[in-house]
Design a protein around this motif. Sequence first.
Motif, short mmCIF file in Angstrom:
data_model
loop_
_atom_site.label_atom_id
_atom_site.label_comp_id
_atom_site.label_asym_id
_atom_site.label_seq_id
_atom_site.Cartn_x
_atom_site.Cartn_y
_atom_site.Cartn_z
N SER A 228 45.11 25.84 19.12
CA SER A 228 44.43 26.17 20.41
C SER A 228 43.01 25.48 20.50
O SER A 228 42.54 24.89 19.48
CB SER A 228 44.49 27.66 20.79
N ASP A 229 42.23 25.75 21.47
CA ASP A 229 41.13 25.19 21.79
C ASP A 229 39.89 25.97 20.60
O ASP A 229 39.01 25.28 20.34
CB ASP A 229 40.73 25.60 22.95
N ARG A 230 40.38 27.14 20.37
CA ARG A 230 39.57 27.79 19.26
C ARG A 230 40.05 27.77 17.71
O ARG A 230 39.28 28.06 16.89
CB ARG A 230 39.43 29.27 19.68
N PHE A 231 41.29 27.85 17.61
CA PHE A 231 41.74 28.15 16.40
C PHE A 231 42.66 26.80 15.77
O PHE A 231 43.19 26.22 16.55
CB PHE A 231 43.11 29.21 16.47
N SER A 232 42.67 26.75 14.38
CA SER A 232 43.50 25.84 13.69
C SER A 232 43.86 26.41 12.28
O SER A 232 43.52 27.35 12.18
CB SER A 232 42.80 24.44 13.59
N VAL A 233 44.96 25.74 12.12
CA VAL A 233 45.62 26.55 10.82
C VAL A 233 45.60 25.39 9.81
O VAL A 233 45.86 24.19 10.05
CB VAL A 233 47.01 27.06 11.06
N SER A 234 45.43 25.73 8.62
CA SER A 234 45.67 24.71 7.50
C SER A 234 46.51 25.38 6.28
O SER A 234 46.51 26.59 5.83
CB SER A 234 44.25 24.62 6.61
N GLY A 235 47.13 24.31 5.46
CA GLY A 235 47.80 24.71 4.52
C GLY A 235 47.50 23.42 3.31
O GLY A 235 47.78 22.44 3.73
N GLY A 236 47.49 23.83 2.09
CA GLY A 236 47.33 22.84 1.24
C GLY A 236 47.29 23.33 -0.47
O GLY A 236 47.85 24.05 -0.70
N TYR A 237 46.31 22.67 -1.32
CA TYR A 237 46.38 23.09 -2.61
C TYR A 237 45.12 22.71 -3.20
O TYR A 237 44.64 21.73 -2.87
CB TYR A 237 47.38 22.02 -3.45
N LYS A 238 44.72 23.53 -4.03
CA LYS A 238 43.33 23.56 -4.51
C LYS A 238 43.33 23.93 -5.99
O LYS A 238 44.12 24.65 -6.52
CB LYS A 238 42.37 24.56 -4.01
N VAL A 239 42.46 23.21 -6.70
CA VAL A 239 42.28 23.24 -8.20
C VAL A 239 40.86 23.48 -8.40
O VAL A 239 39.98 22.70 -7.80
CB VAL A 239 42.83 22.15 -8.93
N LEU A 240 40.34 24.32 -9.20
CA LEU A 240 39.14 24.63 -9.43
C LEU A 240 39.08 24.76 -11.27
O LEU A 240 39.84 25.66 -11.70
CB LEU A 240 38.30 25.77 -8.91
N ASP A 241 38.18 24.11 -11.90
CA ASP A 241 38.10 24.07 -13.09
C ASP A 241 36.37 24.24 -13.62
O ASP A 241 35.73 23.71 -12.87
CB ASP A 241 38.63 22.64 -13.75
#
Length: 266
Positions: A228-241
């Motif tokens: 929408s004008d105010r919202f977005s959604v995200s999906g993915g993958y993260k690695v922290l070392d």
Amino acid sequence: MGLLALGAATVGHANAADEFASTPSTRGQAERADQALQVTPYLWAAGLDGRISPFRRAPTIGIDKSFSDVLEGLEFGGFVNLWFRRGAFVFSADLMYVSTRDGHAFGPLPPLPVPVPPGTVVDGRVDSRQANMTLQAGYRTVDTEDFTLDVLAGVRAWWLSNDVTVSALGTSRGYGERFDWVDPVVGLRAFQRLHGGWSLQAQLDIGGFGVGADSTWSVLATVNYIASDRFSVSGGYKVLDVDYDHAGDVYDARLKGPAFGLTYRF
């Protein structure tokens, strides 16, 4: 020791993508197109593996926990990412706090003021708390309608604490230790617009350099959709070392897993 963590899944473009609008039609929209502020709370379903010394006088132990294992001991987790842009200058702050409890720990513990004869089985409860903050500022070096590239630099600060309560022969005692450090980091963030409100983003950084940790790095890749004008959604993958080993405190661990976020644009 368990961990559930937050990663940073931001959606951004200097003009259209920052504002969720391709053509500002009013003066107010035009002013907003030159700056953006967004807040992204999201979940990082991370597992944890590596080697850790929860207490300075304790032996280093290997650890390998899936997200489901971590979730069993989770008491509280709070995570948020803030992102701001004005012109070509960008700033981000990623904050997380996690509290876990392992209520069925058995085995050797660090020397404690508890009169326990050799060979006695000790029942221990370990409460772990971790806070992590990454602050970065940078400059947008590439800015086209469909692609942007930001160069970033900043710091990643860690605060870890472990408290153990041991019970043996009808006696209970407590013991706790805390340690913290700060790592310099440098990184890049790239954004690619697709069709129909979809986009891709990748962010990476590397740091430590022996200042705090010997080394640290992270990689995040997300698929984003403007809802929408105010919202977005995200999906993915993260690695922290991170590889930290100083004065008997050891935290050499890798966290990795899928990340899901909801971004609100002011």
